[in-house]
Design a protein around this motif. Sequence first.
Motif, short mmCIF file in Angstrom:
data_model
loop_
_atom_site.label_atom_id
_atom_site.label_comp_id
_atom_site.label_asym_id
_atom_site.label_seq_id
_atom_site.Cartn_x
_atom_site.Cartn_y
_atom_site.Cartn_z
N MET A 1 0.85 -1.17 0.00
CA MET A 1 0.00 0.00 0.00
C MET A 1 0.90 1.24 0.00
SD MET A 1 -3.12 0.97 2.53
CE MET A 1 -2.23 1.42 3.98
N SER A 2 0.56 2.17 -0.80
CA SER A 2 1.33 3.40 -0.90
C SER A 2 1.04 4.31 0.29
CB SER A 2 0.96 4.13 -2.19
OG SER A 2 1.57 5.39 -2.23
N THR A 3 2.03 5.06 0.71
CA THR A 3 1.83 6.01 1.80
C THR A 3 1.72 7.43 1.27
OG1 THR A 3 4.21 6.16 2.11
CG2 THR A 3 3.02 4.58 3.50
N LYS A 4 1.64 7.59 -0.05
CA LYS A 4 1.50 8.92 -0.65
C LYS A 4 0.09 9.44 -0.41
CE LYS A 4 4.72 7.95 -4.37
NZ LYS A 4 4.84 7.81 -5.82
N ALA A 5 -0.02 10.68 -0.02
CA ALA A 5 -1.33 11.30 0.19
C ALA A 5 -1.60 12.27 -0.95
CB ALA A 5 -1.35 12.04 1.52
N THR A 6 -2.86 12.34 -1.35
CA THR A 6 -3.27 13.28 -2.38
C THR A 6 -4.04 14.41 -1.71
OG1 THR A 6 -3.45 11.51 -3.99
CG2 THR A 6 -4.60 13.56 -4.50
N PRO A 7 -3.63 15.65 -1.93
CA PRO A 7 -4.38 16.76 -1.32
C PRO A 7 -5.81 16.80 -1.83
CG PRO A 7 -2.42 17.54 -2.51
CD PRO A 7 -2.52 16.08 -2.72
N ALA A 8 -6.72 17.19 -0.98
CA ALA A 8 -8.14 17.24 -1.37
C ALA A 8 -8.35 18.12 -2.58
CB ALA A 8 -8.98 17.73 -0.19
N SER A 9 -7.55 19.15 -2.76
CA SER A 9 -7.71 20.05 -3.90
C SER A 9 -7.35 19.39 -5.22
CB SER A 9 -6.85 21.30 -3.71
OG SER A 9 -5.49 20.94 -3.61
N ALA A 10 -6.62 18.26 -5.17
CA ALA A 10 -6.21 17.57 -6.39
C ALA A 10 -7.23 16.53 -6.85
CB ALA A 10 -4.85 16.90 -6.18
N ASP A 34 -10.74 3.57 -2.69
CA ASP A 34 -11.19 4.35 -3.85
C ASP A 34 -11.06 3.39 -5.02
OD1 ASP A 34 -11.51 5.91 -6.09
OD2 ASP A 34 -10.28 7.56 -5.35
N VAL A 35 -12.16 2.86 -5.50
CA VAL A 35 -12.14 1.82 -6.53
C VAL A 35 -11.81 2.38 -7.91
CG1 VAL A 35 -13.66 0.27 -5.26
CG2 VAL A 35 -14.64 1.93 -6.86
N THR A 36 -11.67 3.68 -8.05
CA THR A 36 -11.32 4.28 -9.33
C THR A 36 -9.81 4.54 -9.45
OG1 THR A 36 -11.71 6.52 -8.53
CG2 THR A 36 -13.58 5.39 -9.55
N THR A 37 -9.05 4.21 -8.39
CA THR A 37 -7.61 4.48 -8.36
C THR A 37 -6.87 3.25 -7.89
OG1 THR A 37 -8.09 6.78 -7.80
CG2 THR A 37 -5.85 6.02 -7.43
N ASP A 38 -5.83 2.84 -8.61
CA ASP A 38 -5.02 1.71 -8.20
C ASP A 38 -4.33 2.00 -6.87
OD1 ASP A 38 -5.67 0.29 -10.47
OD2 ASP A 38 -3.84 0.88 -11.56
N ASP A 39 -4.30 1.00 -6.00
CA ASP A 39 -3.59 1.05 -4.72
C ASP A 39 -4.04 2.18 -3.80
OD1 ASP A 39 -2.04 -1.21 -5.37
OD2 ASP A 39 -0.64 0.04 -6.49
N ALA A 40 -5.29 2.62 -3.92
CA ALA A 40 -5.81 3.67 -3.03
C ALA A 40 -6.77 3.01 -2.04
CB ALA A 40 -6.51 4.76 -3.84
N TRP A 41 -6.22 2.42 -0.98
CA TRP A 41 -7.03 1.74 0.01
C TRP A 41 -6.32 1.75 1.36
CZ3 TRP A 41 -4.85 -2.53 2.37
CH2 TRP A 41 -3.75 -3.08 1.74
N LEU A 42 -7.08 1.46 2.39
CA LEU A 42 -6.52 1.27 3.72
C LEU A 42 -7.34 0.21 4.43
CD1 LEU A 42 -8.35 2.76 6.16
CD2 LEU A 42 -7.59 4.76 4.90
N ALA A 43 -6.71 -0.42 5.41
CA ALA A 43 -7.38 -1.47 6.18
C ALA A 43 -6.96 -1.35 7.63
CB ALA A 43 -7.01 -2.85 5.63
N MET A 44 -7.88 -1.73 8.52
CA MET A 44 -7.58 -1.73 9.95
C MET A 44 -8.40 -2.83 10.61
SD MET A 44 -9.96 1.40 11.47
CE MET A 44 -8.58 2.39 11.69
N PRO A 45 -7.94 -3.33 11.75
CA PRO A 45 -8.74 -4.32 12.46
C PRO A 45 -10.11 -3.75 12.81
CG PRO A 45 -6.52 -4.21 13.38
CD PRO A 45 -6.67 -3.06 12.42
#
Length: 56
Positions: A1-10, A34-45
Amino acid sequence: MSTKATPASAVDGESEVMASIDDAPDGERVVIADVTTDDAWLAMPLRDASSLSDWR
């Protein structure tokens, strides 16, 4: 999983975010993606996730 963040303005408004509860070897996990973007997900217990009533 990528740790890059996308600013809300982008964000172009064309994304679609979904959530699910998935089984994992170490217990159930909440997955938000985000199912429209590759590798844009997070998971937690699941035990660490807030309930909807906690957010109110």
